[in-house]
Design a protein around this motif. Sequence first.
Motif, mmCIF file in Angstrom:
data_model
loop_
_atom_site.group_PDB
_atom_site.id
_atom_site.type_symbol
_atom_site.label_atom_id
_atom_site.label_comp_id
_atom_site.label_asym_id
_atom_site.label_seq_id
_atom_site.Cartn_x
_atom_site.Cartn_y
_atom_site.Cartn_z
ATOM 1 N N ASP A 9 0.856 -1.184 0.000
ATOM 2 C CA ASP A 9 0.000 0.000 0.000
ATOM 3 C C ASP A 9 0.889 1.231 0.000
ATOM 4 O OD1 ASP A 9 -2.631 -1.110 0.046
ATOM 5 O OD2 ASP A 9 -2.336 -1.635 2.145
ATOM 6 N N THR A 10 0.649 2.141 -0.942
ATOM 7 C CA THR A 10 1.424 3.376 -1.003
ATOM 8 C C THR A 10 0.507 4.560 -0.744
ATOM 9 O OG1 THR A 10 1.128 3.615 -3.388
ATOM 10 C CG2 THR A 10 3.088 2.393 -2.624
ATOM 11 N N HIS A 11 1.122 5.679 -0.414
ATOM 12 C CA HIS A 11 0.353 6.841 0.034
ATOM 13 C C HIS A 11 0.768 8.119 -0.673
ATOM 14 C CE1 HIS A 11 0.135 3.702 3.085
ATOM 15 N NE2 HIS A 11 -1.116 4.098 3.199
ATOM 16 N N GLY A 12 0.944 8.030 -1.986
ATOM 17 C CA GLY A 12 1.133 9.231 -2.768
ATOM 18 C C GLY A 12 2.460 9.355 -3.476
ATOM 19 N N GLU A 15 6.578 8.644 -2.644
ATOM 20 C CA GLU A 15 6.878 7.667 -1.592
ATOM 21 C C GLU A 15 7.872 6.638 -2.141
ATOM 22 O OE1 GLU A 15 4.783 4.499 1.476
ATOM 23 O OE2 GLU A 15 3.512 5.643 0.117
ATOM 24 N N SER A 125 -3.565 9.626 -4.071
ATOM 25 C CA SER A 125 -3.141 9.601 -2.666
ATOM 26 C C SER A 125 -2.987 8.190 -2.107
ATOM 27 C CB SER A 125 -4.119 10.389 -1.808
ATOM 28 O OG SER A 125 -5.405 9.775 -1.853
ATOM 29 N N HIS A 126 -3.508 7.192 -2.798
ATOM 30 C CA HIS A 126 -3.387 5.813 -2.306
ATOM 31 C C HIS A 126 -3.405 4.863 -3.488
ATOM 32 C CE1 HIS A 126 -4.992 1.895 -0.902
ATOM 33 N NE2 HIS A 126 -4.109 2.101 0.041
ATOM 34 N N GLN A 128 -2.604 0.427 -4.285
ATOM 35 C CA GLN A 128 -2.097 -0.870 -3.850
ATOM 36 C C GLN A 128 -1.265 -1.409 -4.999
ATOM 37 O OE1 GLN A 128 -4.385 -4.667 -3.256
ATOM 38 N NE2 GLN A 128 -3.627 -4.343 -1.174
#
Length: 140
Positions: A9-12, A15, A125-126, A128
């Motif tokens: 899971d990434t957040h933007g 990252e 912003s998110h 997978q």
Amino acid sequence: MYRRTIQIDTHGEGEIVNLTPRIAEVVDGSGVREGIANIFVSGSTAAITTIEYEPGVLSDLCRALSVIAPEGIPYAHDAAWGDGNGRSHVRAAIVGPSLTVPIIGGKLACGTWQQIVLLELDVRSHRQRTVHVTIMDENH
């Protein structure tokens, strides 16, 4: 051949995820002593590379990518699709979706300060991300 999939899971945008421990676990689980590990991220707005995972060089990499494919200029992709991630596609294509690392003595042959990383380059912003790790034994 031995294959495992890792979900991240990434957040933007910007990252950078250190995958090295998770890839090392896959190598260990494979039982392969001599061979190669191929690491591939599915999707056209993320990339895989190696880097020294320390704040200064991570910041330098993000800055360099922002110079190569900057924000705030027109991208044909954005005009066609309206999703604003034209720069994400360009950055990902330049770095690339995969990496192959030798396995020597059952371990990844990374240098002392060299880690395997996932670059999240999408503006969302998110996300997978799916990373495929394929281990090939030199004996097969």
